[in-house]
Motif scaffolding. Structure first.
Motif, PDB file in Angstrom:
ATOM      1  N   VAL A 214       1.013  -1.313   0.095  1.00  0.00           N
ATOM      2  CA  VAL A 214      -0.036   0.258   0.201  1.00  0.00           C
ATOM      3  C   VAL A 214       0.707   1.284  -0.221  1.00  0.00           C
ATOM      4  CG1 VAL A 214      -1.592   1.158   1.191  1.00  0.00           C
ATOM      5  CG2 VAL A 214      -1.974  -1.046   1.105  1.00  0.00           C
ATOM      6  N   LEU A 215       1.950   1.380   1.025  1.00  0.00           N
ATOM      7  CA  LEU A 215       2.770   2.430   0.879  1.00  0.00           C
ATOM      8  C   LEU A 215       3.653   2.717  -0.555  1.00  0.00           C
ATOM      9  CD1 LEU A 215       4.040   2.248   4.606  1.00  0.00           C
ATOM     10  CD2 LEU A 215       2.418   3.602   3.896  1.00  0.00           C
ATOM     11  N   ALA A 216       4.019   1.414  -1.114  1.00  0.00           N
ATOM     12  CA  ALA A 216       4.575   1.474  -2.163  1.00  0.00           C
ATOM     13  C   ALA A 216       3.649   2.266  -3.393  1.00  0.00           C
ATOM     14  CB  ALA A 216       5.088   0.085  -2.748  1.00  0.00           C
ATOM     15  N   GLU A 217       2.203   1.755  -3.437  1.00  0.00           N
ATOM     16  CA  GLU A 217       1.664   2.565  -4.221  1.00  0.00           C
ATOM     17  C   GLU A 217       1.439   3.685  -4.008  1.00  0.00           C
ATOM     18  OE1 GLU A 217      -2.271   0.530  -4.004  1.00  0.00           O
ATOM     19  OE2 GLU A 217      -1.426  -1.399  -4.784  1.00  0.00           O
ATOM     20  N   LYS A 218       1.463   4.350  -2.793  1.00  0.00           N
ATOM     21  CA  LYS A 218       1.581   5.813  -2.356  1.00  0.00           C
ATOM     22  C   LYS A 218       2.628   6.630  -2.589  1.00  0.00           C
ATOM     23  CE  LYS A 218      -2.592   5.225   0.387  1.00  0.00           C
ATOM     24  NZ  LYS A 218      -3.563   5.938  -0.295  1.00  0.00           N
ATOM     25  N   ARG A 219       3.778   5.992  -2.809  1.00  0.00           N
ATOM     26  CA  ARG A 219       5.185   6.348  -2.832  1.00  0.00           C
ATOM     27  C   ARG A 219       5.602   6.963  -1.603  1.00  0.00           C
ATOM     28  NH1 ARG A 219       7.749   5.068  -7.424  1.00  0.00           N
ATOM     29  NH2 ARG A 219       8.990   7.043  -7.575  1.00  0.00           N
ATOM     30  N   GLN A 220       5.176   6.108  -0.387  1.00  0.00           N
ATOM     31  CA  GLN A 220       5.416   6.443   0.855  1.00  0.00           C
ATOM     32  C   GLN A 220       6.272   5.824   1.578  1.00  0.00           C
ATOM     33  OE1 GLN A 220       4.859   9.398   2.752  1.00  0.00           O
ATOM     34  NE2 GLN A 220       4.145  10.288   0.910  1.00  0.00           N
ATOM     35  N   ILE A 221       7.308   4.884   0.880  1.00  0.00           N
ATOM     36  CA  ILE A 221       8.150   4.040   1.617  1.00  0.00           C
ATOM     37  C   ILE A 221       9.586   4.125   0.934  1.00  0.00           C
ATOM     38  CG2 ILE A 221       7.278   2.101   0.125  1.00  0.00           C
ATOM     39  CD1 ILE A 221       8.150   0.227   2.534  1.00  0.00           C
ATOM     40  N   ALA A 222      10.467   4.586   1.530  1.00  0.00           N
ATOM     41  CA  ALA A 222      11.764   4.435   1.090  1.00  0.00           C
ATOM     42  C   ALA A 222      12.708   3.216   1.472  1.00  0.00           C
ATOM     43  CB  ALA A 222      12.708   5.730   1.230  1.00  0.00           C
ATOM     44  N   THR A 223      13.875   3.183   1.023  1.00  0.00           N
ATOM     45  CA  THR A 223      14.993   2.083   1.607  1.00  0.00           C
ATOM     46  C   THR A 223      16.037   2.622   2.173  1.00  0.00           C
ATOM     47  OG1 THR A 223      15.922   1.801  -0.667  1.00  0.00           O
ATOM     48  CG2 THR A 223      13.750   0.464  -0.126  1.00  0.00           C
ATOM     49  N   TYR A 224      16.822   1.668   2.946  1.00  0.00           N
ATOM     50  CA  TYR A 224      18.059   1.723   3.298  1.00  0.00           C
ATOM     51  C   TYR A 224      19.058   0.774   3.044  1.00  0.00           C
ATOM     52  CZ  TYR A 224      21.944   2.070   6.611  1.00  0.00           C
ATOM     53  OH  TYR A 224      23.312   2.208   7.257  1.00  0.00           O
ATOM     54  N   LYS A 225      19.972   0.855   2.294  1.00  0.00           N
ATOM     55  CA  LYS A 225      20.756  -0.279   1.896  1.00  0.00           C
ATOM     56  C   LYS A 225      21.863  -0.522   2.774  1.00  0.00           C
ATOM     57  CE  LYS A 225      19.901   0.336  -3.155  1.00  0.00           C
ATOM     58  NZ  LYS A 225      20.396   0.389  -4.326  1.00  0.00           N
ATOM     59  N   HIS A 226      21.606  -1.668   3.691  1.00  0.00           N
ATOM     60  CA  HIS A 226      22.795  -2.141   4.443  1.00  0.00           C
ATOM     61  C   HIS A 226      23.725  -3.231   3.833  1.00  0.00           C
ATOM     62  CE1 HIS A 226      24.650  -3.744   8.080  1.00  0.00           C
ATOM     63  NE2 HIS A 226      23.916  -5.043   7.954  1.00  0.00           N
ATOM     64  N   ARG A 227      24.966  -2.632   3.557  1.00  0.00           N
ATOM     65  CA  ARG A 227      25.972  -3.623   2.949  1.00  0.00           C
ATOM     66  C   ARG A 227      26.850  -4.330   3.918  1.00  0.00           C
ATOM     67  NH1 ARG A 227      25.610  -1.355  -2.064  1.00  0.00           N
ATOM     68  NH2 ARG A 227      24.831   0.822  -2.179  1.00  0.00           N
ATOM     69  N   GLY A 228      26.282  -4.408   5.275  1.00  0.00           N
ATOM     70  CA  GLY A 228      27.204  -5.374   6.089  1.00  0.00           C
ATOM     71  C   GLY A 228      26.408  -6.626   6.388  1.00  0.00           C
ATOM     72  N   PHE A 229      26.518  -7.150   7.762  1.00  0.00           N
ATOM     73  CA  PHE A 229      26.233  -8.477   7.714  1.00  0.00           C
ATOM     74  C   PHE A 229      24.822  -8.493   8.028  1.00  0.00           C
ATOM     75  CE2 PHE A 229      25.044 -11.482  11.256  1.00  0.00           C
ATOM     76  CZ  PHE A 229      25.298 -12.845  10.406  1.00  0.00           C
ATOM     77  N   TRP A 230      24.188  -9.618   7.635  1.00  0.00           N
ATOM     78  CA  TRP A 230      22.621  -9.831   8.070  1.00  0.00           C
ATOM     79  C   TRP A 230      22.460 -11.149   7.600  1.00  0.00           C
ATOM     80  CZ3 TRP A 230      18.791 -11.491   4.451  1.00  0.00           C
ATOM     81  CH2 TRP A 230      17.469 -11.705   4.937  1.00  0.00           C
ATOM     82  N   SER A 231      21.379 -11.971   8.412  1.00  0.00           N
ATOM     83  CA  SER A 231      21.142 -13.298   8.419  1.00  0.00           C
ATOM     84  C   SER A 231      19.981 -13.576   9.238  1.00  0.00           C
ATOM     85  CB  SER A 231      22.482 -14.121   8.980  1.00  0.00           C
ATOM     86  OG  SER A 231      22.208 -15.549   8.605  1.00  0.00           O
ATOM     87  N   PRO A 232      18.711 -14.313   8.405  1.00  0.00           N
ATOM     88  CA  PRO A 232      17.960 -14.791   9.225  1.00  0.00           C
ATOM     89  C   PRO A 232      18.137 -15.983   9.661  1.00  0.00           C
ATOM     90  CG  PRO A 232      17.540 -15.172   6.791  1.00  0.00           C
ATOM     91  CD  PRO A 232      18.856 -14.321   7.014  1.00  0.00           C
ATOM     92  N   ILE A 233      17.587 -16.432  10.821  1.00  0.00           N
ATOM     93  CA  ILE A 233      17.936 -17.919  11.329  1.00  0.00           C
ATOM     94  C   ILE A 233      16.559 -18.658  11.402  1.00  0.00           C
ATOM     95  CG2 ILE A 233      18.518 -18.893  13.625  1.00  0.00           C
ATOM     96  CD1 ILE A 233      19.826 -16.379  14.529  1.00  0.00           C
ATOM     97  N   GLU A 234      16.692 -19.478  10.164  1.00  0.00           N
ATOM     98  CA  GLU A 234      15.374 -20.352   9.671  1.00  0.00           C
ATOM     99  C   GLU A 234      15.755 -21.743   9.727  1.00  0.00           C
ATOM    100  OE1 GLU A 234      15.432 -18.803   5.563  1.00  0.00           O
ATOM    101  OE2 GLU A 234      14.324 -17.189   6.155  1.00  0.00           O
TER     102      GLU A 234
END
Length: 256
Positions: A214-234
């Motif tokens: 919904v926010l994407a349709e309204k152009r109301q969401i931005a992003t922050y690109k994290h270039r470091g470590f990230w991992s889900p624990i699945e």
């Protein structure tokens, strides 16, 4: 600013507990994933937490109720029913544990904690991911872009949905295919929201499938690109990898 952590999902399949644990309560290095996430936020000065609990919520409540004892050395005098606490260790945290239901979606869980949000901005973090995201930088990006929401992105670390991002960093929706190429970005499970988003949190929907679209349709969401470590624990393999890093003193998410 409050940090909302989603910790109410169904039993984890990566723990040895026969009854099943909430995934955020699965331990990495003798502390639950939840503790690791909170330590990272506290390092950046965010010490007020709202835990969206559900499955076996009593485990989360008991953990924080007895946190002082869990973290310290104790002597228990069984005859006199007294406890002496040594090496007293605690955290400067204020934690609100909210029962958001057993089967609620992520969107519902966030909607149910609205009354505990007392400012215009708040953070939401999934309870099963570890990262070294600089939360101060994420907050700065949110305040600069002027949108209702900013979502942290990371390079994929498994089977993730790829996000459609334009050249200016605006979120446009979900791609219909998966990829693990270096230029691909996925939702890292960390958001900063303006409280106006509560107007869109209606029905039993996941955040990605309702609010973000919904926010994407309204152009109301931005992003922050994290270039470091990230991992889900699945998976159990994910858990073992994180434990190996922690035990070797090489945990990249340990910023404190």
């Amino acid at each position: 600013m409050k940090v909302v952590i989603l910790a109410g999902g169904l039993p984890s399949t990566i723990a040895e507990d026969k009854q099943g644990l909430p995934k955020p309560m699965v331990e990495i290095g003798e502390n639950p994933i939840l503790w690791h996430i909170m330590k990272s936020y506290a390092y950046y000065g965010f010490n007020e937490f709202i835990i969206c609990a559900g499955y076996r919520k009593e485990l989360i409540k008991d953990y924080f109720n007895d946190f002082y004892i869990y973290q310290s050395d104790i002597t228990v005098d069984l005859k006199n029913n007294t406890i002496e606490i040594h090496r007293k260790i605690t955290e400067d945290w204020k934690v609100t544990v909210v029962d958001t239901g057993l089967y609620a979606s992520t969107g519902q869980r966030v909607g149910l904690i609205q009354k505990y949000i007392d400012g215009d901005e708040f953070i939401v973090n999934f309870g099963d991911c570890l990262s070294n995201i600089n939360v101060r930088d994420l907050l700065e990006a949110y305040r600069k872009n002027g949108k209702l929401a900013t979502v942290a992105l990371a390079h994929p670390a498994g089977r993730n949905k790829i996000l459609d991002i334009d050249e200016e960093g605006n979120y446009l929706g979900l791609y219909k295919h998966d990829s693990e190429e270096n230029h691909a970005w996925v939702n890292a499970g960390a958001y900063i929201f303006h409280r106006q988003v509560f107007h869109y949190l209606m029905g039993n929907y996941q955040l990605e499938k309702q609010l973000l679209e919904v926010l994407a349709e309204k152009r109301q969401i931005a992003t922050y690109k994290h270039r470091g470590f990230w991992s889900p624990i699945e998976t159990k393999r994910d858990k073992e990898q994180m434990e190996n890093l922690w035990n070797a003193g090489m945990a990249p998410w340990k910023v404190w």
